[in-house]
Design an enzyme around this catalytic site. Structure first.
Site, PDB file in Angstrom:
ATOM      1  N   ASP A  13     -29.563  10.898 -42.100  1.00 39.25           N
ATOM      2  CA  ASP A  13     -30.388  12.030 -42.480  1.00 39.25           C
ATOM      3  C   ASP A  13     -29.973  12.429 -43.896  1.00 39.25           C
ATOM      4  O   ASP A  13     -28.870  12.112 -44.332  1.00 39.25           O
ATOM      5  CB  ASP A  13     -30.153  13.176 -41.484  1.00 39.25           C
ATOM      6  CG  ASP A  13     -30.769  14.466 -41.964  1.00 39.25           C
ATOM      7  OD1 ASP A  13     -31.985  14.466 -42.223  1.00 39.25           O
ATOM      8  OD2 ASP A  13     -30.037  15.472 -42.093  1.00 39.25           O
ATOM      9  N   ASP A  15     -30.895  15.866 -46.021  1.00 40.24           N
ATOM     10  CA  ASP A  15     -30.541  17.265 -46.283  1.00 40.24           C
ATOM     11  C   ASP A  15     -29.614  17.822 -45.203  1.00 40.24           C
ATOM     12  O   ASP A  15     -29.923  17.755 -44.019  1.00 40.24           O
ATOM     13  CB  ASP A  15     -31.809  18.112 -46.380  1.00 40.24           C
ATOM     14  CG  ASP A  15     -32.754  17.598 -47.466  1.00 40.24           C
ATOM     15  OD1 ASP A  15     -32.255  17.123 -48.503  1.00 40.24           O
ATOM     16  OD2 ASP A  15     -33.979  17.665 -47.259  1.00 40.24           O
TER      17      ASP A  15
END
Ligand SMILES: [Mg+2]
Ligand SMILES: [Zn+2]
Length: 187
Positions: A13, A15
């Protein structure tokens, strides 16, 4: 003729996992790596994993920024990762608004399947790292070997809602996640 062996990957992932999450990050100048992310990614690379970012960027579908603006943001991320020898070569993202009910928004597994097909990845030997419950569900939906929750970003909040078996490991941050992955036996 022998088929080329499929590679393991760590799906990441973006952010809150690799970089600070200011909410709809839209400028390269807002790209700030979280502590020890460069070292952690370098460790994963040395362990033989492909590094692939998979990210929901609904800011595009919401009209906050343009899809073309993602490229300079990812270039900036790699500029920051270069000194560690930990550049990310592959970025996959969903740009849709959640209401569009598209097929590519995490936790739907399409983007892992697409990356696996494009890049010759063995998903069953691959691991997902993220700071949200949906990242962990994504790993399960795609059939990854393991899902790791990091407590950066919104990870602490996610941990409160964590159901048993959804996460194989909870790591303080990406570096701790990388160390855990490094010591796993070869699948
Ligand atoms: Mg996140
Ligand atoms: Zn989508």
């Amino acid at each position: 003729m022998t088929q080329k062996a499929l590679k393991p990957a760590v799906f990441l992932d973006r952010d809150g996992t690799l970089n600070e999450d200011p909410g709809y990050l839209s400028q390269p100048s807002q790209m700030k790596l979280l502590p020890h992310v460069g070292e952690g990614l370098a460790l994963l690379r040395q362990s033989g994993y492909e590094l692939i970012v998979i990210s929901n960027q609904s800011g595009v579908g919401r009209g906050i920024f343009l899809e073309t603006e993602l490229k300079p943001i990812h270039a900036r991320m790699n500029e920051l990762l270069r000194p560690y020898g930990a550049e990310i070569h592959h970025f996959y993202y969903c740009v849709h608004h959640p209401d569009e009910d598209c097929e590519c928004r995490k936790p739907k597994p399409l983007l892992i399947k697409k990356a696996a097909k494009d890049l010759g990845i063995d998903v069953s030997k691959s691991i997902m790292i993220g700071d949200k419950i949906t990242d962990l569900e994504f790993a399960h939906n795609a059939g990854c070997r393991a899902a790791v929750l990091v407590l950066t970003g919104v990870g602490l909040e996610a941990q409160k809602n964590l159901k048993p078996k959804l996460s194989d490991f909870v790591a303080k941050d990406l570096f701790e996640a990388a160390k855990w992955i490094q010591q796993l036996p070869t699948p």
